[in-house]
Design a protein around this motif. Structure first.
Motif, PDB file in Angstrom:
ATOM      1  N   VAL A  18       4.441  53.031   8.526  1.00  0.00           N
ATOM      2  CA  VAL A  18       3.572  52.230   9.389  1.00  0.00           C
ATOM      3  C   VAL A  18       3.963  52.520  10.838  1.00  0.00           C
ATOM      4  O   VAL A  18       5.047  52.148  11.280  1.00  0.00           O
ATOM      5  CB  VAL A  18       3.721  50.729   9.081  1.00  0.00           C
ATOM      6  CG1 VAL A  18       2.812  49.908   9.997  1.00  0.00           C
ATOM      7  CG2 VAL A  18       3.393  50.456   7.615  1.00  0.00           C
ATOM      8  N   ALA A  19       3.077  53.191  11.552  1.00  0.00           N
ATOM      9  CA  ALA A  19       3.432  53.700  12.876  1.00  0.00           C
ATOM     10  C   ALA A  19       3.681  52.599  13.896  1.00  0.00           C
ATOM     11  O   ALA A  19       4.434  52.799  14.854  1.00  0.00           O
ATOM     12  CB  ALA A  19       2.331  54.638  13.384  1.00  0.00           C
ATOM     13  N   ASP A  20       3.068  51.422  13.732  1.00  0.00           N
ATOM     14  CA  ASP A  20       3.248  50.369  14.726  1.00  0.00           C
ATOM     15  C   ASP A  20       4.263  49.320  14.281  1.00  0.00           C
ATOM     16  O   ASP A  20       4.204  48.174  14.693  1.00  0.00           O
ATOM     17  CB  ASP A  20       1.914  49.715  15.083  1.00  0.00           C
ATOM     18  CG  ASP A  20       1.233  49.056  13.885  1.00  0.00           C
ATOM     19  OD1 ASP A  20       1.662  49.311  12.740  1.00  0.00           O
ATOM     20  OD2 ASP A  20       0.260  48.308  14.094  1.00  0.00           O
ATOM     21  N   ASP A  21       5.203  49.726  13.423  1.00  0.00           N
ATOM     22  CA  ASP A  21       6.318  48.861  13.060  1.00  0.00           C
ATOM     23  C   ASP A  21       7.602  49.452  13.633  1.00  0.00           C
ATOM     24  O   ASP A  21       7.555  50.427  14.397  1.00  0.00           O
ATOM     25  CB  ASP A  21       6.408  48.688  11.538  1.00  0.00           C
ATOM     26  CG  ASP A  21       6.926  47.302  11.146  1.00  0.00           C
ATOM     27  OD1 ASP A  21       7.913  46.853  11.776  1.00  0.00           O
ATOM     28  OD2 ASP A  21       6.358  46.685  10.234  1.00  0.00           O
ATOM     29  N   LEU A  22       8.751  48.902  13.261  1.00  0.00           N
ATOM     30  CA  LEU A  22      10.027  49.390  13.776  1.00  0.00           C
ATOM     31  C   LEU A  22      10.983  49.702  12.638  1.00  0.00           C
ATOM     32  O   LEU A  22      12.154  49.336  12.676  1.00  0.00           O
ATOM     33  CB  LEU A  22      10.661  48.355  14.715  1.00  0.00           C
ATOM     34  CG  LEU A  22      10.278  48.442  16.178  1.00  0.00           C
ATOM     35  CD1 LEU A  22      10.891  47.295  16.974  1.00  0.00           C
ATOM     36  CD2 LEU A  22      10.688  49.773  16.795  1.00  0.00           C
ATOM     37  N   MET A 145       7.660  43.632  12.040  1.00  0.00           N
ATOM     38  CA  MET A 145       6.967  43.129  13.220  1.00  0.00           C
ATOM     39  C   MET A 145       5.852  42.180  12.791  1.00  0.00           C
ATOM     40  O   MET A 145       5.380  42.235  11.645  1.00  0.00           O
ATOM     41  CB  MET A 145       6.416  44.299  14.042  1.00  0.00           C
ATOM     42  CG  MET A 145       7.496  45.249  14.562  1.00  0.00           C
ATOM     43  SD  MET A 145       8.778  44.415  15.536  1.00  0.00           S
ATOM     44  CE  MET A 145       7.848  44.007  17.017  1.00  0.00           C
ATOM     45  N   HIS A 147       2.508  41.683  13.216  1.00  0.00           N
ATOM     46  CA  HIS A 147       1.273  42.224  12.630  1.00  0.00           C
ATOM     47  C   HIS A 147       0.309  41.116  12.193  1.00  0.00           C
ATOM     48  O   HIS A 147      -0.219  41.117  11.080  1.00  0.00           O
ATOM     49  CB  HIS A 147       1.592  43.130  11.431  1.00  0.00           C
ATOM     50  CG  HIS A 147       2.226  44.413  11.822  1.00  0.00           C
ATOM     51  ND1 HIS A 147       2.956  45.195  10.955  1.00  0.00           N
ATOM     52  CD2 HIS A 147       2.273  45.073  13.012  1.00  0.00           C
ATOM     53  CE1 HIS A 147       3.413  46.266  11.569  1.00  0.00           C
ATOM     54  NE2 HIS A 147       3.010  46.207  12.818  1.00  0.00           N
ATOM     55  N   ASP A 180       7.862  39.202  19.428  1.00  0.00           N
ATOM     56  CA  ASP A 180       6.909  39.504  20.495  1.00  0.00           C
ATOM     57  C   ASP A 180       6.650  38.238  21.316  1.00  0.00           C
ATOM     58  O   ASP A 180       7.571  37.529  21.672  1.00  0.00           O
ATOM     59  CB  ASP A 180       5.611  40.079  19.919  1.00  0.00           C
ATOM     60  CG  ASP A 180       5.807  41.467  19.318  1.00  0.00           C
ATOM     61  OD1 ASP A 180       6.770  42.138  19.714  1.00  0.00           O
ATOM     62  OD2 ASP A 180       5.013  41.865  18.457  1.00  0.00           O
TER      63      ASP A 180
END
Length: 388
Positions: A18-22, A145, A147, A180
């Motif tokens: 998942v590209a938008d996680d860490l 994250m 999401h 966030d």
């Protein structure tokens, strides 16, 4: 003993990344060294796999920009520290503190694995031997994250992971609070207090703030209000390169301040200790210079009255390296451990085995040659990539 006969650089990527996680366990790059006796050693680093591969396979341009094969082929893997210096000198121009050190880290870990197998001893013995009779991991608790999930959903997942870690035998954890803008600083204080209450008083708890603040005043406001929560250390409070801000925070906070997870080499760590004044440095073994350099960093911390707790969010190769580091290096109260039974990840769960058992907060010293792990060749063949 066998000399190094070949070097293989293997990029891997999980199919569900998942590209938008860490999640740093979604890909890796393995360096495999093979001796002319047929023995192999593996290492990994935490950097873009195909960029590392390109770096390690680049042709020689001049004495400060050499192909690593010229340095390693025919060398004796037990001379890890000497080879580290040759690699550093030979890639100084394109490497220095950045990607070049990350790549050298993978090679260095593989050297200890190969030399340990050739000599029939665990890697920590090649680092000078055990400084403790058992090792103490902490389990990182990361709900992912947000999401779109609300804070109560995230806290429920944190609670589930807390319970799982304690049931597995961990007696130290790190609570990740990368929420966030879901919560204000005042609300964050209450969430950390909830986390401490979930765990109870018998479990050590560190907190990772994920570089939440841009000035030390805001960070101190929160830390001052959780100072009675028995926090082991506060990680990633300020922006990584704000060494002066870290020094201001460290001078005022009753909680030990950590940092330097993206730092490379003992030279950069020295800046974190002398200018940043942190009490805990956290360089990744697979980014900061490998086992050779983390040992030097530990010696520096021991001299300066600081602690070293390496960042370790990667696959089981990094977890194994962390076990040997912790065994051999005194100024390390705990080391980071990503449990595949707490945080589900294909590469962390299946890339290497076996997985050591945790009993009442501790693991036994590693007793197998090298890193003491075996690579899952079927998974490597399945996840090997040519591009990303």
């Amino acid at each position: 003993m066998g000399k190094i006969a070949s070097i293989e650089v293997i990029p891997l990527a999980a199919p569900d990344a998942v590209a938008d996680d860490l999640d740093g366990t979604t890909d890796t790059v393995i360096v495999r060294l093979t001796g002319d006796d047929g023995q192999t050693g593996i290492g990994e680093c935490d950097a873009p796999p195909h960029v590392v591969k390109a770096f390690l396979e680049m042709p020689t341009a001049h004495l400060w920009s050499r192909n690593v094969n010229e340095i390693l082929i025919g060398a004796d893997p037990i001379e890890a520290a000497g080879l580290w210096q040759k690699l550093y000198d030979g890639t100084f121009w394109p490497g220095r503190r950045g990607l070049g050190i990350h790549a050298i880290s993978a090679i260095d870990i593989a050297l200890y694995d190969l030399a340990g197998k050739q000599h029939g001893v665990p890697a920590y013995k090649l680092m000078g031997g055990a400084r403790r009779d058992r090792i103490r991991p902490y389990c990182t608790i990361f709900p992912g994250m947000p999401h779109g999930r609300g804070i109560e959903v995230l806290m429920k997942e944190i609670g589930r992971q807390f319970d799982c870690a304690v049931d597995l035998g961990f007696r130290a954890v790190k609570m990740e609070v990368l929420f966030d803008d879901l919560v204000t600083d005042r609300e964050l204080v209450e969430l950390i207090r909830r986390g401490r209450k979930m765990l109870g008083d018998g479990i050590q708890m560190a907190v990772d703030f994920g570089y939440r603040w841009h000035n030390w005043h805001d960070a101190f406001w929160v830390l001052d209000r959780i100072k009675d929560c028995d926090i082991l250390f506060a990680e990633a409070t300020l922006q990584h390169d704000d060494l002066d801000g870290h020094a201001e925070l460290a001078a005022r906070s009753g909680i030990r301040i950590g940092g330097a997870e993206a730092a490379a080499t003992r030279f950069e760590i020295r800046e974190w200790l002398t200018r940043g004044k942190v009490g805990v440095v956290q360089p990744n073994i697979g980014r900061g210079g490998g086992l050779t350099e983390i040992r030097r960093i530990a010696d520096l911390c021991e001299l300066m009255g600081a602690e070293v707790v390496p960042h370790g969010w990667k696959t089981g190769i990094t977890s194994a390296a962390g076990r040997h580091f912790h065994a051999a290096c005194a100024p390390s109260p705990v080391f980071e451990y990503v449990s595949p039974k707490v945080f589900d990840s294909l590469l962390r769960r299946e890339l290497v085995s076996p997985e050591p058992e945790v009993k009442d907060g501790f693991m036994a010293l590693p007793d197998q040659p090298g890193l003491g792990i075996e690579l899952n060749e079927d998974l490597v063949a399945k996840l090997r990539t040519t591009s990303r």
